[in-house]
Design an enzyme around this catalytic site. Structure first.
Site, PDB file in Angstrom:
ATOM      1  N   GLY A   8     -13.336  -9.643   4.595  1.00 23.73           N
ATOM      2  CA  GLY A   8     -14.591  -8.868   4.566  1.00 23.73           C
ATOM      3  C   GLY A   8     -14.311  -7.383   4.758  1.00 23.73           C
ATOM      4  N   GLY A  11     -16.991  -4.521   3.890  1.00 19.93           N
ATOM      5  CA  GLY A  11     -18.303  -4.512   4.535  1.00 19.93           C
ATOM      6  C   GLY A  11     -18.459  -3.368   5.528  1.00 19.93           C
ATOM      7  N   GLN A  12     -19.543  -3.425   6.287  1.00 21.68           N
ATOM      8  CA  GLN A  12     -19.862  -2.316   7.200  1.00 21.68           C
ATOM      9  C   GLN A  12     -18.759  -2.092   8.234  1.00 21.68           C
ATOM     10  OE1 GLN A  12     -22.994  -2.902  10.057  1.00 21.68           O
ATOM     11  NE2 GLN A  12     -23.263  -0.728  10.448  1.00 21.68           N
ATOM     12  N   ILE A  35     -13.896 -10.230  -1.621  1.00 22.97           N
ATOM     13  CA  ILE A  35     -14.350 -11.249  -2.576  1.00 22.97           C
ATOM     14  C   ILE A  35     -14.662 -10.567  -3.913  1.00 22.97           C
ATOM     15  CG2 ILE A  35     -15.249 -12.981  -0.981  1.00 22.97           C
ATOM     16  CD1 ILE A  35     -18.066 -11.705  -1.448  1.00 22.97           C
ATOM     17  N   ILE A  55     -13.562 -16.429   2.080  1.00 19.12           N
ATOM     18  CA  ILE A  55     -13.410 -17.203   3.323  1.00 19.12           C
ATOM     19  C   ILE A  55     -13.712 -18.688   3.126  1.00 19.12           C
ATOM     20  CG2 ILE A  55     -15.772 -16.860   4.213  1.00 19.12           C
ATOM     21  CD1 ILE A  55     -14.302 -16.310   6.978  1.00 19.12           C
ATOM     22  N   TYR A 143     -28.531 -17.219  11.951  1.00 20.11           N
ATOM     23  CA  TYR A 143     -27.479 -16.257  12.319  1.00 20.11           C
ATOM     24  C   TYR A 143     -26.957 -16.587  13.719  1.00 20.11           C
ATOM     25  CZ  TYR A 143     -25.357 -11.643  13.191  1.00 20.11           C
ATOM     26  OH  TYR A 143     -24.492 -10.611  13.490  1.00 20.11           O
ATOM     27  N   LYS A 147     -23.322 -18.012  15.159  1.00 22.30           N
ATOM     28  CA  LYS A 147     -22.540 -17.233  16.135  1.00 22.30           C
ATOM     29  C   LYS A 147     -22.175 -18.080  17.360  1.00 22.30           C
ATOM     30  CE  LYS A 147     -22.073 -13.434  13.881  1.00 22.30           C
ATOM     31  NZ  LYS A 147     -20.744 -13.200  13.265  1.00 22.30           N
TER      32      LYS A 147
HETATM   33  N1  SER Z   1     -26.705  -6.280  13.474  1.00 23.59           N
HETATM   34  C1  SER Z   1     -26.911  -7.701  13.512  1.00 23.59           C
HETATM   35  C2  SER Z   1     -28.153  -8.084  12.827  1.00 23.59           C
HETATM   36  O1  SER Z   1     -29.130  -7.422  12.993  1.00 23.59           O
HETATM   37  C3  SER Z   1     -26.926  -8.203  14.926  1.00 23.59           C
HETATM   38  O2  SER Z   1     -25.652  -8.533  15.340  1.00 23.59           O
HETATM   39  O3  SER Z   1     -28.190  -9.055  12.162  1.00 23.59           O
END
Ligand code: SER
Length: 318
Positions: A8, A11-12, A35, A55, A143, A147
């Protein structure tokens, strides 16, 4: 850490972490994993090796690890919170299935692994203020589910197989190099873009909604310092609370107005993002990270605001 694979890398976080690692580990291979459709460009492509590493393919991960004799993997592939709510199956496939692939390769080929967790790993029944390191983690977002699963799976691989897994729970990350995509905390990035462009910012998060945030330079340092930390001092592994600032939209608006007095913000409610934000802590207690590996942030809201505005002005003047 000598030879590192960043999954990745465009990415940011990856786009900045890859460059920072290349600056530190000048004798190693710092491999930018990407990717199809998100290939490295410019200085990221020119300053070191890159490899196609999806991944969801254990084979591609293993090939890159073999080719570059990788000893450390930064696993930064993920869908952020709001996107994950719209694509929960894909979020699981990347966040948990992908992590499983990384951990299996790491087990076989003896790599250390960093996988970020998040303030999103907490939920409505977590203590909201000064959220402790060890507490209830029952998130109601996909999400968050990925995690928490990732934290558990990473700890399992450490205890069961001796894989050196470590991680931090990132707050909302604010940066100017590569824009984030689809996070709940991302309003705190977008607001700077609007301010510097002279636009009125439409804030999706309500006044009074506090969340932990962090400026990218501190986040990059955390990601590197935790992997460099003396393992004998670590009581925890996956994953450490880290914190540097907690604010609501009114506070970041006021901070920007100190530098751009004409800046205007109005509220435009986003139900999904607000519900997610309401389920997350107001502020984390990061005393374990401070005690076990000397974590210490450098930026506060105003020093971050000054730097963001300065950097975005340069970016837009090019
Ligand atoms: N920056 C993330 C989000 O807002 C939080 O870990 O999804």
């Amino acid at each position: 850490m000598k030879n590192v694979l960043i999954i990745g890398s465009t990415g940011q976080i990856g786009s900045e972490l890859t460059m920072k690692l290349r600056g530190i580990y000048t004798n190693g291979n710092i491999v930018a994993g990407y990717i199809k459709g998100a290939e490295p460009k410019g200085v990221l492509a020119e300053s070191g090796p890159s490899a196609e590493v999806d991944i969801t393919s254990a084979e591609q991960i293993a090939q890159a690890v073999d080719k570059y004799q990788v000893d450390t993997i930064y696993n930064l592939a993920a869908l952020l919170s709001a996107v994950a709510e719209n694509k929960p199956q894909l979020a699981w496939k990347i966040g948990v299935g992908g992590l499983f692939n990384v951990l299996e390769v790491a087990r076989e080929k003896h790599c250390a692994v960093f996988t970020p967790s998040s303030i999103g790993s907490f939920g409505l029944n977590t203590p909201k203020d000064h959220t402790p390191q060890d507490t209830i983690q029952r998130p109601n977002t996909m999400y968050g589910v990925t995690k928490v699963s990732g934290e558990l799976l990473s700890d399992y691989y450490a205890h069961r197989f001796g894989v050196d897994t470590r991680s931090v729970r990132f707050p909302g990350l604010i940066s100017y190099v590569t824009p984030p995509g689809g996070g709940t905390t991302d309003y705190a990035v977008d607001i700077y873009y609007s301010a510097v462009k002279g636009e009125t910012f439409k804030c999706p998060i309500a006044a009074g909604t506090f969340m932990d945030m962090m400026y990218m330079p501190d986040a990059l340092r955390a990601a590197i310092e935790i992997m460099e930390a003396d393992a004998s001092r670590l009581v925890h592994r996956n994953s450490f609370n880290i914190a540097s600032m907690s604010f609501d939209p009114e506070m970041i608006y006021a901070s920007i107005k100190k530098y751009i007095p004409d800046f205007k913000m109005q509220y435009e409610h986003d139900h999904l993002r607000q519900a997610i934000a309401d389920s997350w802590p107001n502020s984390l207690d990061d005393s374990c990270a401070r005690a076990e590996w000397d974590w210490k942030p450098e930026f506060d809201l105003d020093t971050m605001t000054r730097d963001m505005i300065e950097k975005l002005r340069v970016k837009f003047s090019k």
